[in-house]
Design an enzyme around this catalytic site. Structure first.
Site, short mmCIF file in Angstrom:
data_model
loop_
_atom_site.label_atom_id
_atom_site.label_comp_id
_atom_site.label_asym_id
_atom_site.label_seq_id
_atom_site.Cartn_x
_atom_site.Cartn_y
_atom_site.Cartn_z
N HIS A 165 90.15 21.13 29.64
CA HIS A 165 89.39 20.14 30.40
C HIS A 165 88.40 20.75 31.39
CE1 HIS A 165 92.00 17.34 28.51
NE2 HIS A 165 91.61 16.31 29.25
N GLU B 25 82.56 9.14 22.24
CA GLU B 25 81.47 9.72 23.03
C GLU B 25 80.18 9.90 22.23
OE1 GLU B 25 84.47 11.09 22.70
OE2 GLU B 25 85.41 10.87 24.66
N HIS C 199 62.20 15.83 -0.05
CA HIS C 199 63.25 15.08 -0.74
C HIS C 199 62.65 13.92 -1.51
CE1 HIS C 199 64.84 17.16 2.76
NE2 HIS C 199 65.97 17.26 2.11
N HIS D 57 67.69 15.40 -5.00
CA HIS D 57 67.78 15.18 -3.55
C HIS D 57 66.74 16.00 -2.79
CE1 HIS D 57 69.53 15.13 0.53
NE2 HIS D 57 69.24 16.42 0.51
C1 LIG Z 1 74.49 16.10 10.50
C2 LIG Z 1 73.83 16.63 9.28
N1 LIG Z 1 74.49 17.47 8.49
C3 LIG Z 1 73.90 18.00 7.40
C4 LIG Z 1 72.61 17.69 7.09
C5 LIG Z 1 71.93 18.33 5.90
N2 LIG Z 1 71.74 17.33 4.86
C6 LIG Z 1 70.59 16.66 4.72
S1 LIG Z 1 70.65 15.52 3.51
C7 LIG Z 1 72.23 15.93 3.10
C8 LIG Z 1 72.93 15.22 2.00
C9 LIG Z 1 72.89 13.79 2.26
O1 LIG Z 1 73.44 13.06 1.24
P1 LIG Z 1 73.15 11.51 1.21
O2 LIG Z 1 73.23 10.97 2.56
O3 LIG Z 1 74.01 10.92 0.18
O4 LIG Z 1 71.64 11.45 0.82
P2 LIG Z 1 70.99 11.35 -0.63
O5 LIG Z 1 70.94 12.73 -1.19
O6 LIG Z 1 71.83 10.45 -1.45
O7 LIG Z 1 69.65 10.82 -0.32
C10 LIG Z 1 72.69 16.94 3.94
C11 LIG Z 1 74.04 17.54 3.85
C12 LIG Z 1 71.95 16.80 7.96
N3 LIG Z 1 70.69 16.46 7.78
N4 LIG Z 1 72.59 16.27 9.02
#
Ligand SMILES: Cc1ncc(C[n+]2csc(CCOP(=O)(O)OP(=O)(O)O)c2C)c(N)n1
Ligand SMILES: [Mg+2]
Length: 685
Positions: A490, A429, A29, A277
């Site tokens: 539950h 939680e 990234h 990204h």
């Molecule tokens: C809980 C979770 N769901 C999905 C992902 C997959 N994922 C990694 S980065 C991303 C997008 C994140 O967007 P943002 O936080 O705005 O990051 P940016 O691209 O702006 O750096 C996703 C969906 C993840 N790492 N964690």
């Protein structure tokens, strides 16, 4: 080089190392590190009190990269600051935590620059991140821990703990529920040592955030009770520093800084696009971006002259000075408050104080018995008095979980009483589990509690505790059908199997009150493993240990509780938790009929599997294939102990709403069913 130029060079080094590493790995990234390099530069080189020579100095400021996909930010800055590596025994290894070679091998096997920040793998990483939202939630635990430590250990003439926690997050972290839960609690507790910086770039993987995320984030944080600031240009390091300065001056509230940024900043064809990204830029685009930065276009993994020294003169000098002053202060503190100093030192090494297990209860045999949760409550109240830094949380179920610490002076942890030992989490939680991880990362010994069924709501953080090798403790009560009338919503079924499947996590389901005590004795001595304790709601008979084997067998995961005379069983009954006494009843009946039966109490698969083969074979002799396992949970996985010819009395469906006795009858958790199964296996019906 002028100062101004050096700063830009340092920032662009972070950017270009990130771009080059992602390109080399052909994955990763690049866009977010390119955008946030000035932020990370400012926090690290201008603000943070962190000594690269000693990345585990207890009073260091914490930095959490909650948008873990931007890991190259962290690898770059750990490398450029020449942060030193430390091992699990807290010894300095005399080499850098992240080398340039590691960065060249970004995302490759054994590199100290893996895809996402990993706590126990790379020194200088404060918590593992990647699952979005976890980092910011964990940072709340770090903030709570600092408050607790400062209030317990600081003295008017000695500020031993006064660190801050910085967490960087993106849109994803703020979309995730766990981030909201944690932010709400941090606002409630008024954690003024906590600062989140939100990378407001309007981009996630599928494109512009306007397709899903149109809420007013600033208003939300204001409503949570945070101080909300905005920096309109992620390249303006003076403004960033100014905002951080306001954070330092803000009392009684956490700070949320909205930072407007451009993902892929400097890349003419990728900036502000989702492509920036998660895709390498490609060689041509990298050249164009380097040109934009005024960088040699063909240079790769370049660290220009003076950059290392620039970080040494910034964070290096500031951190070294702060640590040295602290070390001197701590020596004087030790002379005056030696007990406190000893506590701090033991805590830092995850040791237990002498006498930590004194006065642990021993429960007399009692057919009526006591509930697992009640036995646990008694043990917790002893341990929390013996171990000053042992404290805990329930997600609004303290009275049901019996986790409330009731001894004099235990107190509730609130904004105006940060040394309380009872944390209250409300019904959150997931954030609770992440926060307990944050407490553990801060070296407090901490537990979190809820009903076993709601472990699902905490699971991502439980998994991370195992991945991070943290000794976090999760206490889950109402372990099966004990709260019968509440019905299948539950009643846990698949939960034991799913937690047993998490590598490194120790799951324990004790069978009576004395097994609860022994389970705690085992758990408390863990330094690098989390544990889940699964406890009954209803009373379980307290077994007569003069007749049956001592409960200390819990420390081996499974043990022979009752045996055939002369120790040569023809059938083995294996059980955990509430089914142990049931198995004993069945055993007595079988023995009465002249059948050589053995009962194995098996509170923990995980522990048992770490015993020698010789011990495992002694408990479960391979030649005895007539085996019946009984557990009020999914049968999934039990084949490993009962083999192909064994029988399992467990759950293959969801439960039902009815009084416990009726459920036991309906689902077959009765001694006669066990007896019948055993006899069928032996062909003795
Ligand atoms: C809980 C979770 N769901 C999905 C992902 C997959 N994922 C990694 S980065 C991303 C997008 C994140 O967007 P943002 O936080 O705005 O990051 P940016 O691209 O702006 O750096 C996703 C969906 C993840 N790492 N964690
Ligand atoms: Mg984004």
């Amino acid at each position: 080089m002028t100062d101004e130029k050096m700063i830009q060079t340092a920032i662009n080094t972070i950017r270009t190392l990130s771009m080059d590493a992602v390109q080399q790995a052909k994955s990763g990234h690049p866009g977010t590190p390119m955008a946030l390099a000035p932020l990370v530069y400012t926090i690290w080189n201008r603000v943070m009190r962190f000594d690269p020579q000693d990345p585990i100095w207890p009073n260091r400021d914490r930095f959490v990269l909650s948008n873990g996909h931007a890991s190259m930010l962290l690898w770059s800055v750990l490398h450029l600051t020449r942060t030193q590596a430390v091992n699990a025994e807290y010894e300095s290894l005399g080499h850098p935590s992240v080398s340039l070679e590691d960065i060249r091998h970004f995302r490759q096997l054994n590199s100290k620059a893996p895809g996402h920040p990993e706590y126990h793998w790379v020194s200088g990483v404060e918590t593992t991140t990647g699952p979005l939202g976890q980092g910011i939630a964990t940072s709340v635990g770090m903030g709570i821990a600092e408050k607790w430590l400062a209030n317990r250990y600081n003295r008017p003439d000695f500020e031993i703990f006064n660190y801050n926690v910085y967490a960087v997050c993106g849109d994803g972290c703020l979309m995730e529920g766990v981030g909201s839960e944690a932010a709400s609690l941090a606002g409630h507790l008024g954690l003024d040592n906590l600062c989140w910086i939100y990378d407001n770039n309007h981009i996630t993987i599928e494109g512009q955030t306007r397709i899903t995320f149109t809420e007013d984030v600033e208003a939300r944080f204001l409503a949570y009770g945070w101080n909300v600031l905005r920096v309109g240009d992620a390249n303006d390091i003076e403004r960033i520093e100014h905002a951080l300065d306001i954070f330092h001056k803000t009392k009684d509230r956490p700070t949320f800084i909205v930072l407007d940024s451009h993902i892929g900043y400097g890349s003419p064809n990728r900036q502000d696009t989702a492509a920036a990204h998660g895709e390498p830029l490609g060689d041509d685009e990298i050249r164009l971006a380097k040109k934009f930065y005024g960088w040699p276009e063909d240079a790769k993994f370049l660290v220009p002259d003076g950059v290392y020294d620039h970080f040494t003169a910034g964070v290096g000098a500031r951190g070294a000075k702060a640590r040295q002053q602290w070390t001197e202060r701590f020596a004087a503190y030790r002379a005056k408050y030696s007990d406190c100093a000893t506590e701090i030192e033991q805590m830092q090494r995850r040791e237990l104080p002498t006498g930590w297990d004194r006065d642990l209860p021993v429960f007399p045999a009692d057919p009526k018995g006591i509930a697992g949760r009640d036995a646990s409550g008694k043990v917790l109240n002893v341990l929390a008095q013996n171990i000053p830094w042992f404290l805990g949380v329930s997600a609004d179920l303290g009275p049901s979980n019996k986790t409330t610490l009731t001894f004099k002076g235990a107190g509730d942890l609130e904004a105006d009483n940060p040394t309380g030992k009872n944390l209250h989490f409300g019904i959150r939680e997931h954030a609770m589990a992440a926060t307990v991880n944050g407490l553990s990362l801060s070296k407090l010994r901490a537990f979190g509690a809820t009903f076993f069924i709601f472990s699902d709501y905490a699971r991502p953080a439980i998994r991370l505790s195992a991945l991070m090798e943290l000794p976090t403790i999760f206490i889950f009560t109402h372990d099966a059908m004990g709260d019968g009338e509440d019905g299948p919503t539950h009643q846990p079924v698949e939960h034991l199997a799913s937690l047993r499947a998490i590598p490194g996590l120790v799951t324990l389901r004790p069978g009576d009150a004395n097994e609860v005590v022994e389970a705690y004795r085992y758990i408390m001595q863990l330094r690098h493993q989390p544990a889940v304790l699964v406890l009954s709601r209803q009373p379980l008979p307290t077994l007569d240990r003069s007749k049956y084997a001592p409960a200390s067998g819990v420390a081996r995961g499974a043990y022979v509780l009752a045996d055939a005379s002369r120790g040569n069983p023809e059938v083995i009954l294996i059980a955990s938790g509430s089914e142990v006494s049931l198995a004993i009843e069945a055993h007595e009946k079988l023995v009465g009929e002249g059948i050589r039966s053995r009962v194995v109490s098996m509170p923990s698969w995980d522990i048992f599997e770490h015993q020698t083969q010789e011990y495992q074979d002694r408990v479960l002799p391979p030649e005895v294939t007539a085996r019946v396992a009984v557990e009020q949970a999914s049968t999934f996985g039990w084949e490993r102990y009962i083999g192909r010819s064994g029988r399992m009395i467990g759950m293959k469906t969801f439960g039902a709403s009815a009084p416990l006795k009726e459920l036991q009858r309906k689902f077959g958790f009765e001694p006669n069913r066990v007896v019948t199964a055993a006899k069928e296996l032996l062909g003795r019906n």
